[in-house]
Design an enzyme around this catalytic site. Structure first.
Site, PDB file in Angstrom:
ATOM      1  N   ASP A 268       0.797  -1.235   0.000  1.00 32.70           N
ATOM      2  CA  ASP A 268       0.000   0.000   0.000  1.00 32.70           C
ATOM      3  C   ASP A 268       0.829   1.284   0.000  1.00 32.70           C
ATOM      4  OD1 ASP A 268       1.035  -0.281   2.527  1.00 32.70           O
ATOM      5  OD2 ASP A 268      -0.869  -0.199   3.599  1.00 32.70           O
ATOM      6  N   HIS A 269       2.078   1.209   0.428  1.00 34.72           N
ATOM      7  CA  HIS A 269       2.835   2.446   0.648  1.00 34.72           C
ATOM      8  C   HIS A 269       3.592   2.954  -0.581  1.00 34.72           C
ATOM      9  CE1 HIS A 269       1.898   2.233   4.836  1.00 34.72           C
ATOM     10  NE2 HIS A 269       2.746   3.186   5.167  1.00 34.72           N
TER      11      HIS A 269
ATOM     12  N   ASP B  62       3.956  -0.898  11.463  1.00 38.80           N
ATOM     13  CA  ASP B  62       3.460   0.411  11.065  1.00 38.80           C
ATOM     14  C   ASP B  62       2.802   1.023  12.284  1.00 38.80           C
ATOM     15  OD1 ASP B  62       2.632   1.982   8.326  1.00 38.80           O
ATOM     16  OD2 ASP B  62       1.177   2.280   9.942  1.00 38.80           O
TER      17      ASP B  62
ATOM     18  N   ARG C 232      -1.765  12.294  10.139  1.00 35.38           N
ATOM     19  CA  ARG C 232      -0.534  13.029  10.440  1.00 35.38           C
ATOM     20  C   ARG C 232      -0.418  14.285   9.599  1.00 35.38           C
ATOM     21  NH1 ARG C 232       3.350   8.181  12.036  1.00 35.38           N
ATOM     22  NH2 ARG C 232       2.308   8.214  14.039  1.00 35.38           N
TER      23      ARG C 232
ATOM     24  N   SER D 291       6.353   7.577  12.856  1.00 36.50           N
ATOM     25  CA  SER D 291       6.152   6.211  12.380  1.00 36.50           C
ATOM     26  C   SER D 291       7.143   5.245  13.017  1.00 36.50           C
ATOM     27  CB  SER D 291       6.286   6.154  10.863  1.00 36.50           C
ATOM     28  OG  SER D 291       7.636   6.033  10.529  1.00 36.50           O
TER      29      SER D 291
ATOM     30  N   ARG E 292       9.252   3.197  11.643  1.00 37.40           N
ATOM     31  CA  ARG E 292      10.286   2.652  10.756  1.00 37.40           C
ATOM     32  C   ARG E 292      11.619   2.413  11.467  1.00 37.40           C
ATOM     33  NH1 ARG E 292       9.876   8.248   7.687  1.00 37.40           N
ATOM     34  NH2 ARG E 292       7.783   7.443   7.599  1.00 37.40           N
TER      35      ARG E 292
HETATM   36  S1  SF4 Z   1      -1.313   6.535   8.075  1.00 39.98           S
HETATM   37 FE1  SF4 Z   1       0.204   5.179   7.237  1.00 39.98          FE
HETATM   38  S2  SF4 Z   1      -0.877   3.281   6.722  1.00 39.98           S
HETATM   39 FE2  SF4 Z   1      -2.401   4.876   7.006  1.00 39.98          FE
HETATM   40  S3  SF4 Z   1      -2.796   5.624   4.956  1.00 39.98           S
HETATM   41 FE3  SF4 Z   1      -1.283   6.964   5.904  1.00 39.98          FE
HETATM   42  S4  SF4 Z   1       0.660   6.113   5.285  1.00 39.98           S
HETATM   43 FE4  SF4 Z   1      -0.893   4.547   4.898  1.00 39.98          FE
END
Ligand code: SF4
Length: 756
Positions: free
Chosen positions: A95-96, A160, A448, A643, A645
Site C-alpha cells: 500500500d505504501h 506500522d 498526520r 512512524s 520505521r
Molecule cells: S497513516 Fe500510514 S498506513 Fe495509514 S494511509 Fe497513511 S501512510 Fe498509509
C-alpha cells in the site's frame, strides 16, 4: 496461514482461566487492557502483577501485519533467522509505494512497473514462508486488517505505527519495528514495557456534523502528541458502545498521534455487526460466548479513577467538529473557533487540495457520510473549488462504494478517486502545484500533518478533519467556511446551506468484491525461490552488525545536535526515499537530513570535525565511518516520534553512529535503537543538553558494568581542553543489554535458531 479461526478459538478457550489467574494475582477487577495483556503472557498464567510504565514483559502476539515499505526490511531480517515458516499468522500489504498522480488506474499501473522488483520479492518471500500477500491495489493495511483479521481480545503487532487501528475491533494492536516483527515471526517472545492506562469515558451521542474523528481530534488536543506515551487508551461508556466499529477504528488509529502505545474499545454489538457484515459470523459467535471477558469489569467502569492512571471524560452530545493543525495533530480547533484562528495566524486561507480517505477514514460509513455532502452539492449546482481526492481503504470498500454509486458522486463534483493505497498520506504524491505563493494550505481526513509529511514541502500547512468536513470545505475552497453556519454561492448565484451529513455503517446490500487482491501462500514453500537481484538498487541482503568491542566507547564525535521536533520522518525521510527501504546502504543517504542542527538552525548541514567543513549529515557520517571514528547524535524531547520505521535506527547503526543521547524518546524508536545494538540514552538532567558544544568529543563510561537501572556517565571533552561529566539514564533490561553486546537482537535470534 493468514486468517486462522482455530487460533482465535484457542485464544478464547484460554481466556477464562488466564483472566481468573490475573484477577487472583492483582486481587481486583480488571480493565480490558489488562485482560488482553495478561492472557497473552509468554509465561502463560500470570504469576505476578506487573508495574505499569516500568516492568518489561514478554508476550505472545497472535498475529503480525506488515506494510510493503517496512515489510522489506522485516522480511530481509526474518530470512536471516533460518526458519522454514512464520510462527504466527502474518500478512504483507502493498500500500505504501503507489504514488498518487493521475487517478487509481494509471497510478497503479505505474507503480506495478516501477516497483516490480520489490513486489516480486515480497510476493515470493511471502509465498515461501507462509505469509498472506495482499497485492498492490488491494487496500491499505489497517483497513484490510480490520475487514479480514482483527478480532476482539487478540494481541497483534504490525510494522506500522497505525497498526493501532485494530483497537476498533477490540484488539490490542501495537506498531513495532521490523526487528520486533522478525522476532515474533521467528517464534520468539515479544517484549513490551507494561503500559500505563488512560481511561476515556464517552457519554452522550454523536449527532449532525460531528463524527468519531472529532473525538480523537479532541483527545489529541487534550493529551497532546506526548500525552499518550507508554499508555494504552481504553474507551468505555455508553457513548463508546454507540459508535460504529469503523468509527472506533478511526479513534484508535489516531491514538498514534498522541504517542499512545495503542487504544482499545470493549467488545459490543457494533463489533459483532461489523464481524458479521465482513463475513466473519463464526468469529462473532465465538466472541459472543466469551463476551464478558472481552470487556473490562463493571466495577472498573463504575469507578474508573481507581483503576486507570488518568481518566478523561467527553460528552459526545456536546462535541463540536474539530479541525486540527497546522504542522501538528494536537493543535485542536473546534470549528466555531477555526476561522478566527486562520485569520489571526495568517495561515493561507484558500486551500489548494482537500483529500479524504487513508487508513484513518475510509470506511463505508465515512464514504457514505461524505458522499451525502457530494450529493447535496450535485443537487444544488455546487462544485469543488479546490482539488479533491478520494482514497478508498480497500478494494472491498472501493468495489462496494462504486456499486452503490457513491464514488461517482465525488467524481461529479470534481473529485478524483485514487488507488486503494496510502498515496499522499505518506508523501507518495506527485502534487500539481499552482504557480504563486509557496505558502499554501491543504486539508485532509488523514492522521498526520507534520511539516513535509504529505508533499515534502515545508510551506504546506496541512489541517486534519473528518472526511465529511473536508468534503464540505472543498465546496468552498476556503478554510474560513463553517458548514454548520455558513452558506455557499452556487453556479446560479444562489445561497446554499448544506444539510447535516447522513451515513450508513454497513452496506445494506452487503460488501462485494470481484478480486480482493489476496494471494494465499504455498502450502510447502521449500521449493519457492525468493527473488533478490544482487545488482538491485532497492533490495540488499543484510550482513550482521559487529558485536560490541567489550570496552567503553571513547573519542566519539558529535554528528548533530538536533533541535526541536525530530520525528522518524526527520531521521529517515519518506517520499522519494521509500524506494530504497529494502537497501540499507542506499537509504542511509537520507539519514537525519530533516533534523535541524542546533548550531546553525539549518537542516542537513553539520560540521565535519575532521575537516572543519560543513556538509550533508550522511556525508559527514560516512567520512567518520571511513576514518573509523564513532559518533553520537544528540536530540531534544520525544526524539523519534512518528512512524515505526526501524530504518531510523538501522541507518545510524549502519553508518557507525554509536549512541543517541536525547532529552526523551518516543517508545518505538527507543526499542528499535536497542534492537539494532545501539545505545539509546537520555540526559539525567535535561539541562545538560545545553552543555553540548559543536566541537565536543564524547567518552561513554560504564559499559563494562552495563546493568539494568544503572545510569552511565559521559565525559564531554570541549575543544578548549575543558571537560565535564554528565550522567545519562538508560532503560535496558537484561535481554536488551545482551542485544547491545551481541551487536543487535538479530545476532542473538540466529544463534538461538541454529542451536534449536
Ligand atoms: S497513516 Fe500510514 S498506513 Fe495509514 S494511509 Fe497513511 S501512510 Fe498509509
Amino acid at each position: 496461514m493468514a486468517f486462522d479461526f482455530e487460533m482465535i478459538k484457542a485464544v478464547y478457550q484460554r481466556l477464562p482461566e488466564r483472566i481468573a489467574a490475573a484477577k487472583k494475582v492483582l486481587g481486583r477487577p480488571l480493565t480490558l487492557t489488562e485482560k488482553i495483556l495478561y492472557s497473552h503472557l509468554t509465561e502463560g498464567v500470570a504469576s505476578k502483577a506487573y508495574e505499569r510504565g516500568k516492568s518489561y514483559v514478554d508476550f505472545n502476539p497472535d498475529r503480525v501485519g506488515m506494510q510493503d515499505a517496512t515489510a522489506q526490511m522485516a522480511l530481509l531480517q526474518f530470512m536471516q533467522a533460518g526458519r522454514p515458516k512464520v510462527a504466527v499468522p502474518s500478512t504483507v500489504h502493498c500500500d505504501h509505494l503507489i504514488q498518487a498522480k493521475d487517478g487509481a488506474k494509471q497510478d497503479l499501473s505505474t507503480a506495478l512497473d516501477k516497483n516490480k522488483e520489490v513486489y516480486d520479492f515480497l510476493a515470493s518471500v511471502s509465498d515461501k514462508y507462509g505469509i498472506g500477500f495482499w497485492k498492490p491495489g488491494a487496500g491499505i493495511i489497517h483497513q484490510v486488517i480490520l475487514e479480514q483479521y482483527a478480532f476482539p481480545g487478540g494481541l497483534m503487532i504490525g510494522t506500522d505505527s497505525h497498526t493501532v487501528n485494530a483497537g476498533g475491533l477490540g484488539m490490542i494492536a501495537i506498531g513495532v519495528g521490523g526487528a520486533d516483527a522478525c522476532d515474533v515471526m521467528a517464534g520468539l517472545p515479544w517484549e513490551l514495557k507494561f503500559p500505563k492506562m488512560i481511561g476515556v469515558k464517552l457519554t452522550g451521542r454523536l449527532s449532525g456534523w460531528t463524527s468519531s474523528k472529532d473525538i480523537i481530534l479532541k483527545v489529541a488536543g487534550i493529551l497532546t502528541v506526548k500525552g499518550g506515551t507508554d499508555a494504552i487508551l481504553e474507551y468505555f461508556g455508553d457513548g463508546a458502545d454507540s459508535l460504529s466499529c469503523t468509527g472506533k477504528g478511526t479513534i484508535c488509529n489516531m491514538g498514534a498521534e498522541i504517542g499512545a502505545t495503542t487504544s482499545v474499545f470493549c467488545y459490543d454489538k457494533k463489533m459483532a455487526d461489523y464481524l458479521k457484515g465482513t463475513g466473519r459470523t463464526d468469529v462473532a459467535a465465538a466472541a459472543d460466548e466469551v463476551a464478558q471477558h472481552l470487556r473490562g469489569d463493571n466495577e472498573v467502569y463504575a469507578d474508573p479513577e481507581k483503576y486507570f492512571d488518568q481518566v478523561i471524560e467527553i460528552n459526545l452530545s456536546e462535541l463540536e467538529p474539530h479541525i486540527n493543525g497546522p504542522f501538528t495533530p494536537d493543535l485542536a480547533w473546534p470549528i466555531s473557533k477555526f476561522a478566527a484562528a486562520v485569520k489571526e495566524n495568517g495561515w493561507p486561507r484558500y486551500f489548494e487540495v482537500g483529500l479524504i480517505g487513508s487508513c484513518t477514514n475510509s470506511s463505508y460509513e465515512d464514504i457514505t457520510r461524505s458522499a451525502s455532502i457530494a450529493k447535496m452539492a450535485i443537487e444544488n449546482n455546487l462544485k469543488a473549488k479546490s482539488e479533491f481526492t478520494i482514497t478508498p481503504g480497500s478494494e472491498q470498500v472501493r468495489y462496494t462504494t462504486e456499486r452503490d454509486g457513491l464514488l461517482q458522486d465525488f467524481e461529479k463534483i470534481g473529485g478524483v478517486v485514487l488507488a486503494n493505497a496510502c498515496g499522499p498520506c505518506i508523501g507518495q504524491w506527485a502534487r500539481h502545484r499552482k504557480d504563486g505563493e509557496p505558502k499554501n494550505s491543504i486539508i485532509t481526513s488523514y492522521n498526520r500533518n507534520f511539516a513535509k509529511r504529505n508533499d515534502g514541502d515545508p510551506n504546506t500547512h496541512a489541517f486534519v478533519a473528518s472526511p465529511e468536513i473536508v468534503t464540505a470545505m472543498v465546496l468552498a475552497g476556503d478554510l474560513c467556511f463553517n458548514p454548520l453556519t455558513d452558506t455557499l454561492k452556487n453556479e446560479k448565484g444562489q445561497d446554499v446551506k448544506l444539510k447535516e451529513p447522513q451515513g450508513v455503517e454497513l452496506p445494506l446490500k452487503g460488501f462485494a468484491v470481484k478480486d480482493s487482491g489476496y494471494q494465499e501462500p504455498a502450502k510447502d514453500g521449500s521449493k519457492v525461490q525468493v527473488k533478490v537481484s544482487p545488482a538491485s538498487e532497492r533490495l540488499q541482503l543484510l550482513d550482521p552488525f559487529p558485536a560490541w568491542e567489550g570496552m567503553d566507547l571513547k573519542g566519539l564525535r558529535l554528528l548533530i545536535k538536533a533541535k526541536g521536533k525530530c520525528t522518524t520522518d526527520h531521521i529517515s525521510m519518506a517520499g522519494p526515499w521509500l524506494k530504497f527501504r529494502g537497501h540499507l546502504d542506499n537509504i542511509s543517504n537520507n539519514m537525519l537530513i530533516g533534523a535541524v542542527n542546533a548550531f546553525n538552525d539549518k537542516t542537513d548541514s553539520v560540521k565535519n570535525q575532521l575537516t572543519g567543513e560543513y556538509d550533508a549529515v550522511p556525508k559527514v557520517q560516512r567520512a567518520y565511518k571511513e576514518a573509523r571514528v564513532g559518533s553520537i547524535v544528540v536530540g531534544d524531547e520525544n526524539y523519534g516520534e512518528g512512524s515505526s520505521r526501524e530504518h531510523a535506527a538501522m541507518e545510524p547503526r549502519h553508518l557507525g553512529v554509536r549512541a543517541i543521547l536525547v532529552k526523551s524518546f518516543a517508545r518505538i524508536h527507543e526499542t528499535n535503537l536497542k534492537k539494532q545494538g545501539m545505545l539509546a540514552l537520555t540526559f539525567a538532567n535535561k539541562a545538560d543538553y545545553d552543555k553540548i558544544k559543536e566541537d565536543d568529543t564524547f567518552d561513554i563510561l560504564g559499559l563494562t558494568e552495563f546493568k539494568p537501572g544503572v545510569p552511565l556517565k559521559i565525559v564531554l571533552h570541549h575543544v578548549d581542553g575543558d571537560h565535564e561529566i554528565i550522567t545519562v539514564n538508560q532503560t535496558y533490561n537484561e535481554n536488551q543489554i545482551e542485544w547491545f553486546k551481541a551487536g543487535g537482537a538479530l545476532n542473538i535470534i540466529r544463534s538461538q535458531v541454529s542451536l534449536s
